[in-house]
Design an enzyme around this catalytic site. Sequence first.
Site, PDB file in Angstrom:
ATOM      1  N   THR A 384       0.819  -1.210   0.000  1.00  0.00           N
ATOM      2  CA  THR A 384       0.000   0.000   0.000  1.00  0.00           C
ATOM      3  C   THR A 384       0.853   1.260   0.000  1.00  0.00           C
ATOM      4  O   THR A 384       0.481   2.275  -0.599  1.00  0.00           O
ATOM      5  CB  THR A 384      -0.942   0.009   1.211  1.00  0.00           C
ATOM      6  OG1 THR A 384      -0.165   0.000   2.423  1.00  0.00           O
ATOM      7  CG2 THR A 384      -1.841  -1.212   1.208  1.00  0.00           C
ATOM      8  N   ASP A 385       2.005   1.222   0.649  1.00  0.00           N
ATOM      9  CA  ASP A 385       2.869   2.389   0.742  1.00  0.00           C
ATOM     10  C   ASP A 385       3.409   2.763  -0.639  1.00  0.00           C
ATOM     11  O   ASP A 385       3.337   3.923  -1.068  1.00  0.00           O
ATOM     12  CB  ASP A 385       4.018   2.082   1.704  1.00  0.00           C
ATOM     13  CG  ASP A 385       4.522   3.306   2.455  1.00  0.00           C
ATOM     14  OD1 ASP A 385       3.871   4.366   2.383  1.00  0.00           O
ATOM     15  OD2 ASP A 385       5.557   3.198   3.133  1.00  0.00           O
ATOM     16  N   ASP A 386       3.985   1.787  -1.335  1.00  0.00           N
ATOM     17  CA  ASP A 386       4.474   2.058  -2.680  1.00  0.00           C
ATOM     18  C   ASP A 386       3.346   2.506  -3.599  1.00  0.00           C
ATOM     19  O   ASP A 386       3.517   3.421  -4.411  1.00  0.00           O
ATOM     20  CB  ASP A 386       5.132   0.805  -3.257  1.00  0.00           C
ATOM     21  CG  ASP A 386       6.583   0.695  -2.851  1.00  0.00           C
ATOM     22  OD1 ASP A 386       7.426   1.274  -3.538  1.00  0.00           O
ATOM     23  OD2 ASP A 386       6.868   0.045  -1.834  1.00  0.00           O
ATOM     24  N   HIS A 458       0.509   8.138   4.134  1.00  0.00           N
ATOM     25  CA  HIS A 458       0.783   8.220   2.701  1.00  0.00           C
ATOM     26  C   HIS A 458      -0.462   7.885   1.884  1.00  0.00           C
ATOM     27  O   HIS A 458      -0.721   8.516   0.850  1.00  0.00           O
ATOM     28  CB  HIS A 458       1.923   7.274   2.330  1.00  0.00           C
ATOM     29  CG  HIS A 458       3.250   7.698   2.872  1.00  0.00           C
ATOM     30  ND1 HIS A 458       4.267   6.812   3.181  1.00  0.00           N
ATOM     31  CD2 HIS A 458       3.743   8.927   3.187  1.00  0.00           C
ATOM     32  CE1 HIS A 458       5.311   7.473   3.634  1.00  0.00           C
ATOM     33  NE2 HIS A 458       5.017   8.759   3.658  1.00  0.00           N
TER      34      HIS A 458
END
Length: 641
Positions: A384-386, A458
Amino acid sequence: MAGLSARSVQPNADDDASAHAALDRAVEHLLDLQDPAGWWKGELETNVTMDAEDLMMRQFLGVRTDEQTAQSATWIRSQQRDDGSWANFRFGPGDVSTSVEAYVALRLAGDDADDQHLKQARQFILDSGGVEATRVFTRIWLSLFGQWSWDDVPALPPEIVLAPAWVPFNVYDWGCWARQTLVPLTILGALRPNRPLGVSVDELRTGSPAPPPAPPTTWRGAFTRLDRALHAYERRPVRSVRKLALRRAAEWVVARQEKDGCWGGIQPPWVYSLMALHAIGYPLDHPVLAAGLAGWERFTIREETPDGTVRRIEACQSPVWDTALALVALGDAGVDPEAGPMVRARDWLLAEEITVRGDWAVRRPHTPAGGWAFEFDNDGYPDTDDTAEVVLGLRRTAESPQVEEAVRRARIWLRGMQCRDGGWGAFDADNTRELAYQLPFCDFGAVIDPPSADVTAHVVEMFAHEGHADDPEVQRAVRWLLDAQEKDGSWFGRWGANHVYGTGAVLPALVAAGLSRHDRAVVRGANWLTAHQNADGGWGEDLRSYTDPTWVGKGTSTASQTAWALLALEAAGLSGSPAVRAGIAWLVATQRPDGGWDEPQFTGTGFPGDFYINYHLYRLVFPVTALGRLLTPAGDAQDRA
């Protein structure tokens, strides 16, 4: 380079010309680092366990060469501390497990136990409790070579792979990195191989007895006694069930090999999978093992030094992450969205989108595939971060129908990956079984993937810039972030060091999601940052803050952490404050002539308290982002995405 100037708008009258010049140099340096294919990738530096375990793996497989050994040993020796130990991060304290693994590797390389550097290392190890005080993983490595008894490591029965997903402690209750490591270890634990090491490291034992088990009325004590029962089963397993479990475990491992030969794009499952499959009968020329060993070369760095060629192993590689961060940085610095470097990066990222289902679908079977992983090849584990950062990066590039479709799929996937409590974990949804930490096996690193403030922030920031700040899912996440604020006003950083990273991520997200800059949570976060600014104008937080609260917010100033703080303070409306001016001045004063910054400190986090990372591109992309936002007129900075 026409069209690529960092100063696409005229600076305000009170802007410091030297800061603009610093930004221009940094932008040019970042552009120069782009690969012709469109991506960026900085070295991902960790510690010498990667190199020691590489040599031990090669010894186990029978493929270790003298050249590899000598080059790796030169690197390992160069990282030894004055007290004889090896640390888990630059300038950190010595670690007994890391030191034992380094010692074993140097003994493999032919260093004599009576050599001065190994005498020093041995003394540190014995003073720290010896092999008996090492983590489970270190003792498993020793068990592979008969240097420790398999009876004295926690039992890992392969039958766990037969458990359905609703049974507690099935493999999907573990974080993806732990899951991929656990399954091949169950094969090794069942087969109990004992291969020749060629040397003995008995001199690292203290002879101290094992500590008494915790009381049976505690979870730890109960699981310790369960481990004893599992060891009894290991001596006489049900043969038909064991045979089935081993076959299923091997099939599970093989099915998750990536096209470049890796497993999950990370070192631990890769080395254990190669050894497990070889132990169960796969020959070295089998396509799976051959691809795995060939792909390992891609993670190998060789460098010429005054002491000769050194060889070191990257634990992982971060091209998708680095490229997304570079696009955000360049976009915020004013680089034309249609410039060649931006378009090449955009097109490369679009080609990296993952449209197949992975382990995440076990918990989210009805969520369509979408998103991005961290590495070149890791289709089974997008995160999810990327995905959030890639969307933010793509929005800094020229518009295209392909971008719109990829972003649409990413938003759908991210909504599906939200946890029940409103936050986001990195790889899985609702991967929160804290009881796993009471298992005897779990004495090193994070083994589950609960929501974290930095990842959630993010994702929130991305949705806000996509125009979805008022959506119920996003508002739930905002409430989660507000609830996660520490008493001192900061936020914990799961994937970066530490409260500076967490706070640096959350404040921009909250403001983007509609919170007033005068909101109490925003003000408290900004006040925490200004209170923890160093006298030189920068910010730094030592990784010891994960285990020692006296280090929270304290440490040598670094370029990446200073940039995180500046990004948060800019979002909080403090661009013209003395703290921000001092932070900019620190970046300008410490910039190298080539436009970059020196940053030997580790500011990335793999496992809080245990495993840390020096992302070599952090020292450049984050200062470019911070300076770009701060040197852009406020009227043009309200909608950067």
